[in-house]
Design a protein around this motif. Sequence first.
Motif, PDB file in Angstrom:
ATOM      1  N   MET A   1       0.798  -1.210   0.000  1.00  0.00           N
ATOM      2  CA  MET A   1       0.000   0.000   0.000  1.00  0.00           C
ATOM      3  C   MET A   1       0.840   1.274   0.000  1.00  0.00           C
ATOM      4  O   MET A   1       0.465   2.280  -0.619  1.00  0.00           O
ATOM      5  CB  MET A   1      -0.963  -0.012   1.183  1.00  0.00           C
ATOM      6  CG  MET A   1      -1.945  -1.172   1.171  1.00  0.00           C
ATOM      7  SD  MET A   1      -3.159  -1.072   2.507  1.00  0.00           S
ATOM      8  CE  MET A   1      -4.182   0.292   1.930  1.00  0.00           C
ATOM      9  N   THR A   2       1.971   1.240   0.693  1.00  0.00           N
ATOM     10  CA  THR A   2       2.786   2.449   0.797  1.00  0.00           C
ATOM     11  C   THR A   2       3.609   2.721  -0.464  1.00  0.00           C
ATOM     12  O   THR A   2       4.377   3.683  -0.506  1.00  0.00           O
ATOM     13  CB  THR A   2       3.713   2.386   2.020  1.00  0.00           C
ATOM     14  OG1 THR A   2       4.455   1.157   2.007  1.00  0.00           O
ATOM     15  CG2 THR A   2       2.913   2.464   3.306  1.00  0.00           C
TER      16      THR A   2
ATOM     17  N   LEU B   1       0.580   5.175  -1.232  1.00  0.00           N
ATOM     18  CA  LEU B   1      -0.054   5.914  -0.137  1.00  0.00           C
ATOM     19  C   LEU B   1       0.946   6.160   0.978  1.00  0.00           C
ATOM     20  O   LEU B   1       1.919   5.422   1.126  1.00  0.00           O
ATOM     21  CB  LEU B   1      -1.231   5.113   0.444  1.00  0.00           C
ATOM     22  CG  LEU B   1      -2.445   4.825  -0.439  1.00  0.00           C
ATOM     23  CD1 LEU B   1      -3.431   3.955   0.343  1.00  0.00           C
ATOM     24  CD2 LEU B   1      -3.115   6.104  -0.893  1.00  0.00           C
ATOM     25  N   THR B   2       0.687   7.190   1.770  1.00  0.00           N
ATOM     26  CA  THR B   2       1.472   7.367   2.986  1.00  0.00           C
ATOM     27  C   THR B   2       1.074   6.277   3.974  1.00  0.00           C
ATOM     28  O   THR B   2       0.020   5.645   3.835  1.00  0.00           O
ATOM     29  CB  THR B   2       1.209   8.734   3.624  1.00  0.00           C
ATOM     30  OG1 THR B   2      -0.180   8.790   4.041  1.00  0.00           O
ATOM     31  CG2 THR B   2       1.488   9.866   2.648  1.00  0.00           C
ATOM     32  N   GLU B   3       1.881   6.045   4.977  1.00  0.00           N
ATOM     33  CA  GLU B   3       1.553   5.033   5.984  1.00  0.00           C
ATOM     34  C   GLU B   3       0.254   5.391   6.698  1.00  0.00           C
ATOM     35  O   GLU B   3      -0.561   4.511   7.003  1.00  0.00           O
ATOM     36  CB  GLU B   3       2.697   4.878   6.994  1.00  0.00           C
ATOM     37  CG  GLU B   3       3.888   4.150   6.420  1.00  0.00           C
ATOM     38  CD  GLU B   3       4.746   3.501   7.499  1.00  0.00           C
ATOM     39  OE1 GLU B   3       4.264   3.301   8.634  1.00  0.00           O
ATOM     40  OE2 GLU B   3       5.909   3.201   7.201  1.00  0.00           O
ATOM     41  N   ARG B   4       0.020   6.666   6.964  1.00  0.00           N
ATOM     42  CA  ARG B   4      -1.192   7.082   7.655  1.00  0.00           C
ATOM     43  C   ARG B   4      -2.433   6.775   6.818  1.00  0.00           C
ATOM     44  O   ARG B   4      -3.434   6.288   7.327  1.00  0.00           O
ATOM     45  CB  ARG B   4      -1.116   8.577   7.975  1.00  0.00           C
ATOM     46  CG  ARG B   4      -2.402   9.190   8.545  1.00  0.00           C
ATOM     47  CD  ARG B   4      -2.841   8.549   9.863  1.00  0.00           C
ATOM     48  NE  ARG B   4      -1.862   8.649  10.891  1.00  0.00           N
ATOM     49  CZ  ARG B   4      -1.639   9.730  11.628  1.00  0.00           C
ATOM     50  NH1 ARG B   4      -2.336  10.833  11.412  1.00  0.00           N
ATOM     51  NH2 ARG B   4      -0.723   9.714  12.576  1.00  0.00           N
TER      52      ARG B   4
ATOM     53  N   ALA C   1      -5.445   4.180   7.492  1.00  0.00           N
ATOM     54  CA  ALA C   1      -6.819   4.671   7.504  1.00  0.00           C
ATOM     55  C   ALA C   1      -7.713   3.825   6.601  1.00  0.00           C
ATOM     56  O   ALA C   1      -8.865   3.538   6.938  1.00  0.00           O
ATOM     57  CB  ALA C   1      -6.851   6.134   7.062  1.00  0.00           C
ATOM     58  N   ALA C   2      -7.196   3.423   5.435  1.00  0.00           N
ATOM     59  CA  ALA C   2      -7.984   2.599   4.518  1.00  0.00           C
ATOM     60  C   ALA C   2      -8.320   1.255   5.153  1.00  0.00           C
ATOM     61  O   ALA C   2      -9.451   0.759   5.047  1.00  0.00           O
ATOM     62  CB  ALA C   2      -7.222   2.397   3.214  1.00  0.00           C
TER      63      ALA C   2
ATOM     64  N   THR D   1       0.309  -3.587 -12.526  1.00  0.00           N
ATOM     65  CA  THR D   1       0.852  -4.075 -11.264  1.00  0.00           C
ATOM     66  C   THR D   1       1.218  -2.902 -10.370  1.00  0.00           C
ATOM     67  O   THR D   1       1.820  -1.922 -10.840  1.00  0.00           O
ATOM     68  CB  THR D   1       2.089  -4.940 -11.516  1.00  0.00           C
ATOM     69  OG1 THR D   1       1.742  -6.069 -12.328  1.00  0.00           O
ATOM     70  CG2 THR D   1       2.670  -5.444 -10.200  1.00  0.00           C
ATOM     71  N   LEU D   2       0.865  -3.008  -9.099  1.00  0.00           N
ATOM     72  CA  LEU D   2       1.222  -1.953  -8.149  1.00  0.00           C
ATOM     73  C   LEU D   2       2.737  -1.934  -7.928  1.00  0.00           C
ATOM     74  O   LEU D   2       3.368  -2.990  -7.894  1.00  0.00           O
ATOM     75  CB  LEU D   2       0.520  -2.197  -6.812  1.00  0.00           C
ATOM     76  CG  LEU D   2      -0.910  -1.707  -6.684  1.00  0.00           C
ATOM     77  CD1 LEU D   2      -1.529  -2.179  -5.386  1.00  0.00           C
ATOM     78  CD2 LEU D   2      -0.942  -0.181  -6.745  1.00  0.00           C
TER      79      LEU D   2
END
Length: 231
Positions: free
Chosen positions: A81-82, A85-88, A92-93, A230-231
């Motif tokens: 995910m990071t 996205l930021t870790e926060r 949150a997700a 792909t992410l």
Amino acid sequence: MPDAKNDKKTTPKTSPRPKLASSLLLRRKRANGEIELLFGRRSTGHVFMPKKYVFPGGRVDPTDGFAPLAEELSDKTRSVMTRVLTERRARAAAAAALRETAEETGLILGKPAEDACKFKAPWAPFEAAGAAPNAAPLEVITRAITPPKRPRRFDAWFFTCDAEHVHGSTDLTSNGELEDLKWVSLDDRGTLDLPIATQYVIGELETWLKDPARPIRFLKSTRSGPQVETL
């Protein structure tokens, strides 16, 4: 994400920025080995995908980044995910998926917590169950971004978790957001009215079930049409 035909009359001239959202594919195995998933039908009062069967989930709230988690995301899930996205926001997700599942189905994905009585309002179902939300069992299946020029756009993350992690009662209780909550096997999903994006997500889950180590992919729109990367 909605089907295009549902938005033709309300297509905006500019594309709204996608809102962060998440859903949970809660799964369990039948005695015969079949995998079934928990679905619910969106009520007719919803502007976004009314009457469609979806997974529990919804938009991330600002407070989800400060959720009182019993355990954080696994290193594997967080690392995926990071990348974007930021870790926060990743936290949150995940928290939103747990919160929405509790609100919409009554199922608590959590661990016993002595200080659950101190939780704030959004986490009332967990407080009542004496548990803290647990993000550790969540695994990312895929990500999907609503196409441009839709009235509502989401950057949606889809997690999966085995129902063995449900704390307390396994009775399904709707808060009105989702109707006709029920477990449906993967083989029987054709009996449900599913959005195209949901069908894509289920396909990604089936691939993941065969190979949990495979790269995580995401669905987005390009000038040439939908594209999976792909992410």
